[in-house]
Design an enzyme around this catalytic site. Sequence first.
Site: not given
Length: 509
Positions: A40, A177, A62
Amino acid sequence: MAAEFQHGKVYLIGAGPGDPGLMTLKGRDLIEQADCLVYDALASPAMLGWLKPGCEKIYVGKRSGNHALPQKGINELLVECARKYPCTVRLKGGDPYVFGRGGEEALFLNEAGVPFEIVPGVTSAIAGPAYAGIPVTHRDCCSQFTVFTGHEGAHKAESSLDISGIAAAQGTKVMLMGMSRLRETMQALVQAGQGDDTPAAAIQWATTGRQKCVTATVGTLADAVEQAGIASPAVVVLGDVVNLASCLDWRSRLPLSGQRVVVTRTREQASDLVSQLAALGADVMELPTIRIADPTDKRDFAEAVVDAPHYDWLIFSSPNGVKRFFQAFFAVYEDIREIGGARIAAVGPGTAAELKKIGLMVDVMPARAVAEELVAEFDRRGDEFGGVANVTMLWVHGEQARRVIYDELMKRQAIVDECLAYSTVPETEDATGAQARLREEGADIITFTSSSTVRHFMAMNLPLPENCRIASIGPVTTATLAEYGLKPDVEAAAHTIPSLVEAIVSMQK
Ligand code: SAH
């Protein structure tokens, strides 16, 4: 059913936080062996260069505008890959078991009966602060540290965050995060008893060339972050250790720190330049403009290689020519001695270095790496080896090379045959997203390492950002730039990558 299940193995590997040098040796070995790679966005593009040819690459992160593959989809994909390939590598940013959902993937594999192994990685929770000059512990300020998730992403329930427990904890606190809810989280921590004057830092893109850091306090961090334009991915650190950043921030002292440098070479060739620039702190944007491909006439090439032992001279014009030539050579001959007694000429030190890797030293190489100078060197030193007239020479080069060597040596009565070892074709993939970045964010320095990188960059019609300085590897490349009305701000003294890097560093002074 079990009988038809081919048990390939899946390796969940921590890629580290971004700097490819922080990958473990075990991880790198496995990437080199992988038949299939599932990765990723946080994996460094350099790691893709470690794959063997033909390895299947599956991106599950993404993409601008598109959503990432949902976790369930990734889990199922991994099982599917294990059915198809002996060795699947699932590469995950940082450490696979630190908020990486590696645990979920391992459980799913376990349930499906797929053998797996875990290769831990350097987590951004520790390496991120370290690269900003913040040790997560220090004897004088703390004896414990807490890592927690700020629960980025709307799908997570805010209530699962134990704010009062975190506020009450001693020592350093590291949040991953946490950027989209940073203000709320900091406020909640203060309400729960965390001192609003606690030193705080946010480090974005830690350990990569794009690293950006702000320091503030728990009370002011959200404003400071907004002002600096820092967003996800970032690590937030709270605690007295943050104060050490003012003395220990080694990263921003590197000579190319903060400089966005574009590398236009082929992906295969870029690694030297990329790693040298990155080691000096540059934010390297890999934007290959060309790709090395097979020669148009593969049969001709193969025949020329087979005949090579019959020549008096072998002349190599480029490192790529050397690589392609000897790949083909060793496909036919097993022993380097089969090459015979030919003398060897190289246009420049890069080509000579490539020859040295296989134990061949050059007999003739000009001081300046251009074809004209090689011919002049033959003129100057001809007597040493009986001149070039009636001497057989095999000139190994790329299809786009200039004709100087052939024309000039033929004029001098040499018998020159050509060995077209490769062609250069435009790179159409923007695998690292560098083209998009160049359009949107610009760059500080762009490097050109050959005439063809200039021509193909121009053909891409990308904007040359305002104030972006140009670095050229040598006079021929500089002349090609001039055709487009461009003048380099700096030119390498010798036609080599280290010399180009040196020239770029000297521009900063
Ligand atoms: N397994 C990873 C963490 C995955 S969660 C690890 O061990 O590092 C993703 C979060 O990690 C991001 O939101 C960010 O908070 C952090 N992160 C990962 N890489 C980072 C980097 N290079 N710089 C800053 N933060 C990073």
